[in-house]
Design an enzyme around this catalytic site. Structure first.
Site, PDB file in Angstrom:
ATOM      1  N   HIS A 106       0.827  -1.220   0.000  1.00  0.00           N
ATOM      2  CA  HIS A 106       0.000   0.000   0.000  1.00  0.00           C
ATOM      3  C   HIS A 106       0.860   1.270   0.000  1.00  0.00           C
ATOM      4  O   HIS A 106       0.362   2.344   0.325  1.00  0.00           O
ATOM      5  CB  HIS A 106      -0.958   0.007   1.203  1.00  0.00           C
ATOM      6  CG  HIS A 106      -2.074  -1.008   1.084  1.00  0.00           C
ATOM      7  ND1 HIS A 106      -2.930  -1.327   2.117  1.00  0.00           N
ATOM      8  CD2 HIS A 106      -2.473  -1.778   0.027  1.00  0.00           C
ATOM      9  CE1 HIS A 106      -3.803  -2.241   1.699  1.00  0.00           C
ATOM     10  NE2 HIS A 106      -3.529  -2.541   0.449  1.00  0.00           N
ATOM     11  N   LEU A 199      -5.686  -9.790  17.405  1.00  0.00           N
ATOM     12  CA  LEU A 199      -6.371  -9.551  18.679  1.00  0.00           C
ATOM     13  C   LEU A 199      -7.719 -10.248  18.718  1.00  0.00           C
ATOM     14  O   LEU A 199      -8.193 -10.656  19.773  1.00  0.00           O
ATOM     15  CB  LEU A 199      -6.561  -8.037  18.825  1.00  0.00           C
ATOM     16  CG  LEU A 199      -6.727  -7.446  20.208  1.00  0.00           C
ATOM     17  CD1 LEU A 199      -5.637  -7.910  21.156  1.00  0.00           C
ATOM     18  CD2 LEU A 199      -6.704  -5.915  20.099  1.00  0.00           C
TER      19      LEU A 199
HETATM   20  P1  OAD Z   1      -7.677  -2.626  10.435  1.00  0.00           P
HETATM   21  O1  OAD Z   1      -7.780  -1.415  11.280  1.00  0.00           O
HETATM   22  O2  OAD Z   1      -8.791  -2.909   9.481  1.00  0.00           O
HETATM   23  O3  OAD Z   1      -7.499  -3.922  11.336  1.00  0.00           O
HETATM   24  C1  OAD Z   1      -6.576  -3.988  12.363  1.00  0.00           C
HETATM   25  C2  OAD Z   1      -6.657  -5.359  13.008  1.00  0.00           C
HETATM   26  O4  OAD Z   1      -5.643  -5.411  14.006  1.00  0.00           O
HETATM   27  C3  OAD Z   1      -7.989  -5.638  13.707  1.00  0.00           C
HETATM   28  O5  OAD Z   1      -8.450  -6.942  13.347  1.00  0.00           O
HETATM   29  C4  OAD Z   1      -7.646  -5.589  15.212  1.00  0.00           C
HETATM   30  O6  OAD Z   1      -8.387  -6.501  15.980  1.00  0.00           O
HETATM   31  C5  OAD Z   1      -6.187  -5.959  15.201  1.00  0.00           C
HETATM   32  N1  OAD Z   1      -5.399  -5.386  16.318  1.00  0.00           N
HETATM   33  C6  OAD Z   1      -5.581  -4.211  16.967  1.00  0.00           C
HETATM   34  N2  OAD Z   1      -4.647  -4.028  17.901  1.00  0.00           N
HETATM   35  C7  OAD Z   1      -3.834  -5.119  17.853  1.00  0.00           C
HETATM   36  C8  OAD Z   1      -2.682  -5.533  18.579  1.00  0.00           C
HETATM   37  N3  OAD Z   1      -2.138  -4.793  19.563  1.00  0.00           N
HETATM   38  N4  OAD Z   1      -2.120  -6.726  18.261  1.00  0.00           N
HETATM   39  C9  OAD Z   1      -2.650  -7.507  17.268  1.00  0.00           C
HETATM   40  N5  OAD Z   1      -3.739  -7.168  16.568  1.00  0.00           N
HETATM   41  C10 OAD Z   1      -4.331  -5.993  16.841  1.00  0.00           C
HETATM   42  O7  OAD Z   1      -6.264  -2.511   9.659  1.00  0.00           O
HETATM   43  P2  OAD Z   1      -5.756  -3.301   8.361  1.00  0.00           P
HETATM   44  O8  OAD Z   1      -6.316  -4.675   8.315  1.00  0.00           O
HETATM   45  O9  OAD Z   1      -4.287  -3.129   8.305  1.00  0.00           O
HETATM   46  O10 OAD Z   1      -5.554   0.670   3.365  1.00  0.00           O
HETATM   47  O11 OAD Z   1      -6.411  -2.437   7.205  1.00  0.00           O
HETATM   48  C11 OAD Z   1      -6.165  -2.792   5.875  1.00  0.00           C
HETATM   49  C12 OAD Z   1      -6.147  -1.559   5.009  1.00  0.00           C
HETATM   50  O12 OAD Z   1      -7.339  -0.805   5.207  1.00  0.00           O
HETATM   51  C13 OAD Z   1      -5.037  -0.567   5.337  1.00  0.00           C
HETATM   52  O13 OAD Z   1      -3.807  -0.882   4.743  1.00  0.00           O
HETATM   53  C14 OAD Z   1      -5.577   0.715   4.805  1.00  0.00           C
HETATM   54  C15 OAD Z   1      -6.969   0.598   5.377  1.00  0.00           C
HETATM   55  O14 OAD Z   1      -7.948   1.350   4.852  1.00  0.00           O
HETATM   56  C16 OAD Z   1      -5.579   1.796   2.644  1.00  0.00           C
HETATM   57  O15 OAD Z   1      -5.590   2.905   3.146  1.00  0.00           O
HETATM   58  C17 OAD Z   1      -5.587   1.561   1.164  1.00  0.00           C
END
Ligand code: OAD
Length: 230
Positions: A106, A199
C-alpha cells in the site's frame, strides 16, 4: 528450505502508538475514506488529503518498532529458508526493527510520487500538491500511498511468493480489504499452512488452519520462537 510469507496490517503497529483503521477510535471512525483516501478525494481537495497524510507521516516518524516487528526481523535472520514480509502498513517500523526487503503493497508515507510522470522521491516531513517533481518539474506531488480504487503495488511478485509458501501468517489485519484479505486462500491453494495472529477473529478467519489471539507484542515473539524451535 521452508519459505515463510508474512502479511502484516495496522494491528502490528498499534502498540507502537500508530492507530488502526477499524477498531474503536480507529482512523476510519474519525475520517471518511471517500474524503481522504481515494483518487477522487485528491482531485477534489488535494490540500486536505496532503494534510491527512502529513499528520500521519509525522506520527509514523516518531514511532518506534515493538517486540512484534523485532521478532519478525529476527525470524528473517535466523530461519534457514526465505522469510518474505508483505505489509499493508505505510510506516517503516519493520525496517526500523531491521527487516530486509519489505514489500509495501500500500506504499509508504516516507515517499512522494509525481502524479504526472510517476517518479518517486523521499518525502519531506510536510509535502503539498504544488511541490515540484525533481524529475520532470511538474507540480503534481502526491503521497506514494495506494488509495481505494487503485491497484496495490507488486502484486505479481506477492502472488509468486504465496504460491511457494510453506507457511503463511497474517498478523494484525482485519481481513476486510482485498486483495490482501485473499492471500490466505491463495497460499492455502498452494499447500501452505496458514496461521492468523490477531487480537480478534478477522473477517476471513475461516481461511486459516490455525490461530493465535492476543496482542502482537505478546503473540508474535512466541510464534517466532516456535518456528525457530526454541
Ligand atoms: P484494520 O484497522 O482494518 O485492522 C486492524 C486489526 O488489528 C484488527 O483486526 C484488530 O483486531 C487488530 N489489532 C488491533 N490491535 C492489535 C494488537 N495490539 N495486536 C494484534 N492485533 C491488533 O487494519 P488493516 O487490516 O491493516 O488501506 O487495514 C487494511 C487496510 O485498510 C489498510 O492498509 C488501509 C486501510 O484502509 C488503505 O488505506 C488503502
Amino acid at each position: 528450505m521452508q519459505k515463510i510469507v508474512i502479511l502484516t496490517g495496522a494491528g502490528i503497529s498499534a502498540e507502537s502508538g500508530l492507530g488502526t483503521f477499524r477498531d474503536k477510535d480507529g482512523i476510519w471512525t474519525r475520517y471518511r475514506i471517500e474524503d481522504v483516501a481515494t483518487p477522487q478525494a485528491f482531485a477534489r481537495d488535494p490540500d486536505l488529503v496532503h494534510r491527512f497524510y502529513n499528520t500521519r507521516r509525522t506520527q509514523a516518524a516518531g514511532a518506534r518498532p515493538n517486540a512484534a516487528h523485532q521478532a519478525l526481523a529476527r525470524l528473517q535472520t535466523e530461519h534457514p529458508g526465505e522469510v518474505i514480509i508483505v505489509t499493508q502498513n505505510v510506516d517503516r517500523l519493520h525496517e526500523a526493527a531491521g527487516a530486509q526487503n519489505v514489500i509495501h503493497m500500500h506504499g509508504e508515507l516516507a515517499r512522494a510520487l509525481c502524479a504526472s510522470c510517476g517518479a518517486r522521491w523521499d518525502a519531506a516531513p510536510e509535502i503539498g500538491p504544488h511541490d515540484a517533481c525533481p524529475h520532470c518539474g511538474a507540480r503534481a506531488c502526491r503521497p506514494d500511498v495506494v488509495w481505494f480504487g487503485e491497484m496495490p503495488y507488486r502484486m505479481e511478485e506477492i502472488l509468486a511468493h504465496l504460491s511457494e509458501a510453506a507457511i503463511f501468517a497474517a498478523i494484525g489485519t482485519s481481513g476486510q480489504v482485498y486483495p490482501a484479505a485473499g492471500f490466505a486462500q491463495e497460499a492455502a491453494l498452494a499447500g501452505a499452512h496458514c496461521i492468523e495472529i490477531n487480537l480478534e477473529s478477522s473477517a476471513v478467519a475461516a481461511d486459516f488452519d490455525d490461530t493465535r489471539q492476543g496482542t502482537a507484542s505478546e503473540t508474535v515473539p512466541g510464534w517466532v520462537a516456535d518456528i525457530l524451535c526454541e
